[in-house]
Write an enzyme that holds these catalytic residues in place. Structure first.
Site, PDB file in Angstrom:
ATOM      1  CD  GLU A 123      -2.941   1.004   2.372  1.00  0.00           C
ATOM      2  OE1 GLU A 123      -4.142   1.198   2.199  1.00  0.00           O
ATOM      3  OE2 GLU A 123      -2.455   0.749   3.492  1.00  0.00           O
ATOM      4  N   GLY A 127       2.517   1.327  11.739  1.00  0.00           N
ATOM      5  CA  GLY A 127       2.247   0.453  12.869  1.00  0.00           C
ATOM      6  C   GLY A 127       1.983  -0.967  12.425  1.00  0.00           C
ATOM      7  CB  ALA A 128      -0.051  -3.162  11.749  1.00  0.00           C
ATOM      8  CD  GLU A 146      -4.970  -2.388   5.566  1.00  0.00           C
ATOM      9  OE1 GLU A 146      -5.508  -1.582   4.786  1.00  0.00           O
ATOM     10  OE2 GLU A 146      -4.084  -2.047   6.389  1.00  0.00           O
ATOM     11  CG  HIS A 177      -6.498  -0.257  12.831  1.00  0.00           C
ATOM     12  ND1 HIS A 177      -6.961   1.039  12.873  1.00  0.00           N
ATOM     13  CD2 HIS A 177      -6.058  -0.427  11.548  1.00  0.00           C
ATOM     14  CE1 HIS A 177      -6.818   1.610  11.699  1.00  0.00           C
ATOM     15  NE2 HIS A 177      -6.258   0.737  10.868  1.00  0.00           N
ATOM     16  CD  GLU A 178      -3.418  -3.004  10.737  1.00  0.00           C
ATOM     17  OE1 GLU A 178      -3.682  -3.233   9.541  1.00  0.00           O
ATOM     18  OE2 GLU A 178      -3.226  -1.855  11.178  1.00  0.00           O
ATOM     19  CG  HIS A 195      -7.960  -2.564   7.790  1.00  0.00           C
ATOM     20  ND1 HIS A 195      -8.703  -1.653   7.079  1.00  0.00           N
ATOM     21  CD2 HIS A 195      -7.014  -1.844   8.456  1.00  0.00           C
ATOM     22  CE1 HIS A 195      -8.236  -0.437   7.312  1.00  0.00           C
ATOM     23  NE2 HIS A 195      -7.224  -0.528   8.147  1.00  0.00           N
ATOM     24  CD  GLU A 206      -6.190   2.767   7.070  1.00  0.00           C
ATOM     25  OE1 GLU A 206      -6.221   2.362   8.258  1.00  0.00           O
ATOM     26  OE2 GLU A 206      -5.657   2.113   6.157  1.00  0.00           O
TER      27      GLU A 206
END
Length: 866
Positions: A126, A274-275, A277, A308-309, A312, A331
């Protein structure tokens, strides 16, 4: 090579011609240390007779075969695009290329562990870096099914979105870390339809902890990985517990099974975010594996990131935006949903306090920049996307979704989301598709809401206007909504108004307890609140109590005075955070003198119970001291604040989270000889604070503070690096070297960052950039101001988006506000001379200029109060 900038118009035109079906991607990771062999076979339908292009960034393209016809790479491949002429109804394209490993955290990133020489790879695609690994139609609405085959050293783990099988290749050998190794091939099963940016390849001798999660469709594999050197610190059981909580919560609320076949989580080195998905193969920043004692804020943030991930997997991976205009929805939804899940399913029950102090302050800061934009940003091309991973896209959007969920009802909100997944799984959507379902479940018309909140920028300020009679009873109460001139939008708000009085308990401790509360709607420039008339005026009145609305809040004069004296006495951590956030907003806007805010923080922080609030307050304290206190007073103010932090650290509960955070902040700000002596004593184990362990990372914090103070030089840094000869140690050493406060030290750091022939890896660049700006005396940076403005075009042109943005933002000479008289003139001159620069680059300069402007306003306000 940055790659050609794909525009929205080009993507729409291509999607009108092409419909993708499958990709078969073969990667050979044994060919060299600089490149790997990539073979892509793409099957797609098209409008017969039309022509288009496919994306690829590669140093060498060996062959291009379209429908059995060989195309000359010299003729058809240029500027990261392969032209595809005379398309048929159904097409098969095969591209064989050598693609380059990256050290920027983009494409296929290659990291060599300094401890054992082993190689670790991971992909990060991404926004548009899939094309660095295989030939691809690089846009989110051309989904396809993917099959990956990977050849790699046999002692590695190789992971992708789906499960795979490993077959050793007889007689094949490769040398890794000076050892000859066997070679194997991994064949992964075909994925469901995915957007290309969430496909993934992770490879290397990662440490594996086998795990499972229970899904509605059965038991799924859920392994957790990290580098071998970090294996002793990997608390996979905690990560899997958070993951299981998320699976149960989301499958229930979304009424849709987890859409993939497994769920691996890999903590990877030198990660930019941070990460990420990736479907069924999520990558995380490896700093979330805690090799030293972490702050609780950091542990809490990891839980939110895990959730959060996971959100997604449904919102983004299963149902995907058509174009990057709706990036915010991906997001913002994941940020909102992960906060709800964190509060309802984990031990972090006060995560809405964290959301207020961390996320909403980020949103408010971004929303007040000249570059602010509607939540639904107008994304014209890929470079626009890169700079829109910001506080509007994440935090403001999540704040507004919180309001929307409260307005339509949380149950109705989730019911609408569930119907959205049922109707649009595996396809692409726009915001309208979601709003249709929310309108159906809630019965509300959301068109006006969308226009006011999503299609217009800016943040309003809510200010109470209160009159009381001689008895202290309220005779007039109104909430005034002030709007920025650039974005004059009056919005409706549902909010709470709380009143708090000082109550002294049996121990003699003064507490602020709520004595009054009403929940009401406001709209327009002024809203009267008749429910409060006749009530006795409390000592402190808080507009937006319970944090229902997205707005800046002001405290009236009496409430501010009460807050300065008693804010640490709030029993409710959310109310306390709201008041502290209001004080910060007032400081940033020049309504509260900088040194008054410093005093407020120092008088409050020892009693703060929420780790993230402590973290945010200490960051705000550092910003205030370095930028908002007038330069004539900043050195003394910093010394006084550092001394106060040291005293608070001594008085803190031994071994507490607050003690650790106070010591870290003291190390960063220490500037007097006595303060530096204290740092040296802690580092040398000659001075002790009860309960404080000087572990590896804290030792680096102390050492860097001594470097900034001029006490330790390159030799001392190298000595510490021998004690911590790890990847983490290399990053901290890069910060320390760039922080050496001499003219020679800063010149060496600048040349390494800006003028070196070979770029630093992304993680080292980030640390060195931070170290360059880490100074007690900012005047040492004056010689680099003109060089900065002379270099930014070259930096932006020569480096990838991630690397350029980090460098241009990090090196902007904001610390010299008030010290270089013509600093704003230099920015204005650059903007005037570079009207042809891309808007994304100009935005970085405009934002830096505005940071200086705000600092100058605050410095003037601070000087008036001295």
């Amino acid at each position: 090579m940055p790659g050609t900038n794909l525009t929205r118009a080009e993507a729409q035109a291509r999607a009108a011609i092409v419909s993708t079906e499958t990709y078969a991607v073969e990667l050979d990771l044994t060919t060299s240390e600089e490149t790997f062999r990539s073979t892509s076979t793409v099957r797609f339908s098209a409008t017969p007779g039309e022509s288009t292009f496919i994306d690829l960034i590669a140093p060498t393209v060996h062959s291009i075969t379209l429908n059995g016809v060989e195309l000359d790479p010299a003729e058809h491949f240029a500027d990261s695009r392969i032209t595809l002429p005379a398309l048929q109804d159904t097409n098969e394209l095969t591209v064989v290329a050598d693609c380059a490993y990256m050290n920027t955290g983009e494409g296929l990133h290659r990291f060599v562990d300094p401890e054992d020489g082993e190689v670790y790879l991971y992909s990060q695609f991404e926004v548009a870096d899939t094309r660095r690994v295989y030939a691809v139609f690089e846009q989110p609405d051309l989904k396809a099914a993917f099959t990956f085959t990977v050849t790699a050293p046999e002692h590695w783990h190789v992971l992708s979105n789906n499960p795979g099988t490993k077959t050793e290749i007889a007689d094949a050998r490769v040398t890794i870390a000076d050892k000859e190794r066997g070679v194997a091939r991994w064949d992964f099963s075909e994925t469901t339809r995915l957007p290309c940016y969430v496909t993934a390849i992770v490879a290397g001798p990662y440490h594996r902890v086998e795990g499972t999660v229970e899904s509605r469709k059965g038991t799924l594999g859920a392994d957790v990985y990290c580098r071998t050197a970090l294996a002793p610190y990997l608390d996979a059981d905690v990560i899997l517990a958070d993951t299981q909580a998320g699976f149960t919560f989301y499958e229930d609320k979304f009424e849709t099974d987890y859409p993939f076949e497994k769920y691996d989580q890999i903590f990877v080195p030198e990660f930019n975010a941070g990460a990420m998905e990736n479907a069924g193969c999520v990558t995380f920043l490896e700093d979330y594996v805690f090799r030293s004692k972490p702050t609780q804020a950091r542990v809490e943030r990891r839980t939110v990131t895990v959730l959060h991930e996971l959100a997604h997997m449904w919102f983004g991976d299963l149902v995907t935006m058509r174009w990057w205009n709706d990036l915010w929805l991906n997001e913002s939804f994941a940020e909102w949903a992960s906060t709800v899940a964190t509060v309802e399913t984990t031990k972090w029950k006060n995560n809405w306090v964290t959301f207020n102090s961390l996320e909403k302050t980020w949103a408010a800061r971004q929303d007040q920049l000249p570059s602010t934009h509607p939540i639904m940003a107008d994304i014209k091309d890929l470079e626009d996307v890169e700079v829109n991973f910001d506080g509007i896209t994440y935090a403001k959007g999540a704040s507004v979704l919180k309001q929307l969920a409260a307005w339509v009802g949380q149950d109705e909100f989730f019911a609408g989301v569930a119907e959205y997944f049922r109707k649009h799984h595996h396809s692409n959507t726009t915001l309208k598709d979601l709003l249709v379902e929310l309108e159906a479940t809630s019965g509300r018309d959301l068109a006006a809401w969308s226009e006011l909140w999503l299609e217009r920028a800016g943040i309003t300020t809510l200010r109470p206007e209160i009159e009381a009679d001689s008895n202290g009873d309220i005779v007039s109460f109104a909430v005034v909504q002030e709007v920025p001139a650039e974005w004059p939008t009056q919005r409706p708000h549902r909010l709470g108004i709380g009143g708090y009085d000082v109550v002294v308990d049996s121990t003699g401790t003064a507490r602020l307890e709520r004595s009054m509360y009403v929940e009401t709607d406001i709209d327009g420039a002024r809203t009267e609140i008749p429910e409060l008339l006749g009530k006795h005026r409390p000592a402190l009145i808080l507009v937006n109590d319970n944090d229902l609305a997205y707005a800046k809040v002001r405290l009236d004069e009496q409430s501010l005075a009460t807050a300065v004296e008693h804010v640490g006495g709030f029993a409710d951590p959310l109310a306390r955070s709201m008041v502290l956030t209001a004080a910060w907003d007032m400081t940033r806007d020049g309504e509260m003198p900088a040194r008054q805010f410093v005093d407020l923080v120092l008088n409050t922080i020892a009693r703060e119970t929420e780790s993230t609030t402590v973290l945010v307050l200490l960051r705000q304290l550092a910003t205030t001291l370095s930028l908002y206190v007038h330069p004539d007073a900043s050195a003394d103010a910093c010394a006084d604040a550092s001394e106060a932090l040291w005293k608070l650290a001594i008085e803190a509960v031994p071994g507490s989270d607050t003690q650790l955070q106070l010591v870290k902040a003291f190390a960063s700000l220490a500037c007097t000889e006595i303060q530096l002596d204290n740092l040296q004593g802690l580092l040398d184990d000659k001075l002790h604070l009860e309960g404080l362990e000087v572990d590896t990372d804290l030792a680096w914090d102390l050492l860097i503070g001594l470097v900034v103070g001029g006490r330790i030089d390159e030799i001392g840094i190298e000595l510490q690096l021998t004690r911590d000869a790890t990847a983490s140690g290399q990053r901290r050493a890069a910060h320390a070297r760039a922080a050496i406060p001499t003219a020679e030290g800063k010149r060496a750091a600048w040349d390494l960052l800006v003028n070196a022939e070979k770029d630093l890896p992304n993680a080292l660049q980030f640390e060195a950039t931070a170290g360059f700006a880490h100074v007690n005396d900012p005047t040492v940076l004056v010689p680099f101001v003109d060089e900065y403005f002379a270099s930014v075009r070259r930096i932006y042109a020569d480096k990838t988006n991630e690397m350029a943005t980090t460098l241009i933002e990090g090196l902007y000479p904001t610390q010299l506000a008030g010290r270089v008289a013509d600093l704003q003139d230099k920015a204005d001159a650059w903007l005037a001379d570079n009207t042809d620069a891309h808007d994304a680059l100009k935005r970085l300069i405009i934002e830096g200029r505005d940071g200086v402007r705000r600092a100058l306003v605050n410095q003037e306000r601070d000087a008036q109060e001295s």
